[in-house]
Write a protein that holds these residues in place. Structure first.
Motif, PDB file in Angstrom:
ATOM      1  N   LEU A 143       0.827  -1.201   0.000  1.00  0.00           N
ATOM      2  CA  LEU A 143       0.000   0.000   0.000  1.00  0.00           C
ATOM      3  C   LEU A 143       0.868   1.260   0.000  1.00  0.00           C
ATOM      4  O   LEU A 143       0.591   2.217  -0.729  1.00  0.00           O
ATOM      5  N   ASN A 144       1.921   1.255   0.795  1.00  0.00           N
ATOM      6  CA  ASN A 144       2.851   2.384   0.832  1.00  0.00           C
ATOM      7  C   ASN A 144       3.469   2.632  -0.534  1.00  0.00           C
ATOM      8  O   ASN A 144       3.631   3.771  -0.960  1.00  0.00           O
ATOM      9  N   LYS A 145       3.838   1.554  -1.200  1.00  0.00           N
ATOM     10  CA  LYS A 145       4.480   1.684  -2.514  1.00  0.00           C
ATOM     11  C   LYS A 145       3.544   2.348  -3.517  1.00  0.00           C
ATOM     12  O   LYS A 145       3.980   3.134  -4.359  1.00  0.00           O
ATOM     13  N   LEU A 146       2.263   2.063  -3.394  1.00  0.00           N
ATOM     14  CA  LEU A 146       1.296   2.640  -4.321  1.00  0.00           C
ATOM     15  C   LEU A 146       0.936   4.088  -3.987  1.00  0.00           C
ATOM     16  O   LEU A 146       0.770   4.910  -4.885  1.00  0.00           O
ATOM     17  N   LEU A 147       0.806   4.392  -2.699  1.00  0.00           N
ATOM     18  CA  LEU A 147       0.239   5.674  -2.296  1.00  0.00           C
ATOM     19  C   LEU A 147       1.250   6.741  -1.903  1.00  0.00           C
ATOM     20  O   LEU A 147       1.008   7.923  -2.141  1.00  0.00           O
TER      21      LEU A 147
ATOM     22  N   ILE B 211       7.098  10.478   6.745  1.00  0.00           N
ATOM     23  CA  ILE B 211       6.766   9.514   5.692  1.00  0.00           C
ATOM     24  C   ILE B 211       7.930   8.562   5.455  1.00  0.00           C
ATOM     25  O   ILE B 211       7.756   7.348   5.336  1.00  0.00           O
ATOM     26  N   PHE B 212       9.138   9.108   5.409  1.00  0.00           N
ATOM     27  CA  PHE B 212      10.331   8.292   5.196  1.00  0.00           C
ATOM     28  C   PHE B 212      10.489   7.264   6.326  1.00  0.00           C
ATOM     29  O   PHE B 212      10.739   6.076   6.080  1.00  0.00           O
ATOM     30  N   GLY B 213      10.316   7.719   7.563  1.00  0.00           N
ATOM     31  CA  GLY B 213      10.434   6.825   8.710  1.00  0.00           C
ATOM     32  C   GLY B 213       9.364   5.756   8.725  1.00  0.00           C
ATOM     33  O   GLY B 213       9.634   4.597   9.044  1.00  0.00           O
ATOM     34  N   TRP B 214       8.149   6.122   8.375  1.00  0.00           N
ATOM     35  CA  TRP B 214       7.044   5.155   8.326  1.00  0.00           C
ATOM     36  C   TRP B 214       7.318   4.076   7.285  1.00  0.00           C
ATOM     37  O   TRP B 214       7.155   2.894   7.551  1.00  0.00           O
ATOM     38  N   ARG B 215       7.756   4.497   6.103  1.00  0.00           N
ATOM     39  CA  ARG B 215       8.045   3.524   5.044  1.00  0.00           C
ATOM     40  C   ARG B 215       9.175   2.594   5.460  1.00  0.00           C
ATOM     41  O   ARG B 215       9.123   1.393   5.202  1.00  0.00           O
ATOM     42  N   LEU B 216      10.188   3.143   6.109  1.00  0.00           N
ATOM     43  CA  LEU B 216      11.314   2.332   6.575  1.00  0.00           C
ATOM     44  C   LEU B 216      10.859   1.323   7.625  1.00  0.00           C
ATOM     45  O   LEU B 216      11.214   0.144   7.558  1.00  0.00           O
TER      46      LEU B 216
END
Length: 50
Positions: free
Chosen positions: A12-16, A37-42
């Protein structure tokens, strides 16, 4: 079960969410929102892979 949730969130992160590494964002000049956002994705990626 928990790992499946993080795998789903990673997809979902990759898409949004935007990819700052592809945009070559300098993390020293990033805003608080960009750092969040960077920290959340990591975090999600690490949990999906472990």
């Amino acid at each position: 079960m928990e790992k499946q949730l993080f795998i789903f969130l990673a997809k979902l992160n990759k898409l949004l969410l935007p990819s700052f590494t592809k945009k070559r964002l300098d993390l020293t000049k990033a805003s608080k929102l960009q750092m969040l956002i960077f920290g959340w994705r990591l975090y999600v990626t690490k949990r999906a892979l472990s």
